[in-house]
Enzyme design. Sequence first.
Site, PDB file in Angstrom:
ATOM      1  N   TRP A   7       0.811  -1.211   0.000  1.00 44.69           N
ATOM      2  CA  TRP A   7       0.000   0.000   0.000  1.00 44.69           C
ATOM      3  C   TRP A   7       0.846   1.263   0.000  1.00 44.69           C
ATOM      4  O   TRP A   7       0.406   2.290  -0.496  1.00 44.69           O
ATOM      5  CB  TRP A   7      -0.956  -0.011   1.190  1.00 44.69           C
ATOM      6  CG  TRP A   7      -0.278   0.140   2.516  1.00 44.69           C
ATOM      7  CD1 TRP A   7       0.331  -0.826   3.255  1.00 44.69           C
ATOM      8  CD2 TRP A   7      -0.130   1.352   3.261  1.00 44.69           C
ATOM      9  NE1 TRP A   7       0.845  -0.300   4.402  1.00 44.69           N
ATOM     10  CE2 TRP A   7       0.574   1.036   4.438  1.00 44.69           C
ATOM     11  CE3 TRP A   7      -0.525   2.671   3.042  1.00 44.69           C
ATOM     12  CZ2 TRP A   7       0.895   1.989   5.398  1.00 44.69           C
ATOM     13  CZ3 TRP A   7      -0.207   3.614   4.003  1.00 44.69           C
ATOM     14  CH2 TRP A   7       0.495   3.268   5.167  1.00 44.69           C
ATOM     15  N   ASP A   8       2.039   1.197   0.549  1.00 42.59           N
ATOM     16  CA  ASP A   8       2.901   2.368   0.628  1.00 42.59           C
ATOM     17  C   ASP A   8       3.131   2.982  -0.756  1.00 42.59           C
ATOM     18  O   ASP A   8       3.173   4.202  -0.914  1.00 42.59           O
ATOM     19  CB  ASP A   8       4.265   2.010   1.215  1.00 42.59           C
ATOM     20  CG  ASP A   8       4.204   1.124   2.434  1.00 42.59           C
ATOM     21  OD1 ASP A   8       3.558   0.058   2.359  1.00 42.59           O
ATOM     22  OD2 ASP A   8       4.795   1.491   3.447  1.00 42.59           O
ATOM     23  N   GLU A 146       0.535  -1.052  12.174  1.00 40.48           N
ATOM     24  CA  GLU A 146       0.811  -2.484  12.152  1.00 40.48           C
ATOM     25  C   GLU A 146       1.219  -3.080  13.491  1.00 40.48           C
ATOM     26  O   GLU A 146       1.624  -4.226  13.558  1.00 40.48           O
ATOM     27  CB  GLU A 146       1.873  -2.824  11.095  1.00 40.48           C
ATOM     28  CG  GLU A 146       1.425  -2.447   9.704  1.00 40.48           C
ATOM     29  CD  GLU A 146       2.492  -2.624   8.647  1.00 40.48           C
ATOM     30  OE1 GLU A 146       3.539  -3.241   8.926  1.00 40.48           O
ATOM     31  OE2 GLU A 146       2.277  -2.127   7.528  1.00 40.48           O
TER      32      GLU A 146
END
Length: 189
Positions: A7-8, A146
């Site tokens: 996703w980064d 996370e």
Amino acid sequence: YRGHVFWDSDVFVLPFFAATHPAAARAMLEYRLRRLDAARANAARLGRAGARFPWESAITGVDVTPSQAHDRSGRVVPIRTGELEEHIVADLAWAASFYLDWSGDSAFAAGPGAELLVETARYWASRIRSDIAGQAHIYGVIGPDEYHEPVDDNSFTNVMARWNLRRAAAVESDRVTAAEKELWLELAD
């Protein structure tokens, strides 16, 4: 990351390319779009509608996040990000919107861009649960930090899902009914 995509890339790299090299931003989105069928299959496997993109993506579009690893002492540690870090769904819609807003690519907006926004909103509409008071919740996710899992109503995930629903409700498409848009806006509110 051995060719894997997270996703980064969509949240941090794509906006830069949208501003400086739109063709590169579009290529990043096309990578995701080529895996849209796999994302739909993943959502269906979970009993949900729309498209659920993987947290760790590879060539097939199937999530390749390992389910466990060993710590320094050899103890098995579960890795739940692939299972629970669902903000990726809205992150992709956000990235597509960045590209659409900055590039003015009307062909992409009317076709694959609209499809991406709609399919991700459909996922959220099927993922969100309303409590007895009618408040919408997203239970059991991992946010972008996370380190906290699972979390109910993670701020980042909820804000991104709400944004995704609202943005998709604004899409002009004959693939979306007025009732569906109304539901999306109700869930977002």
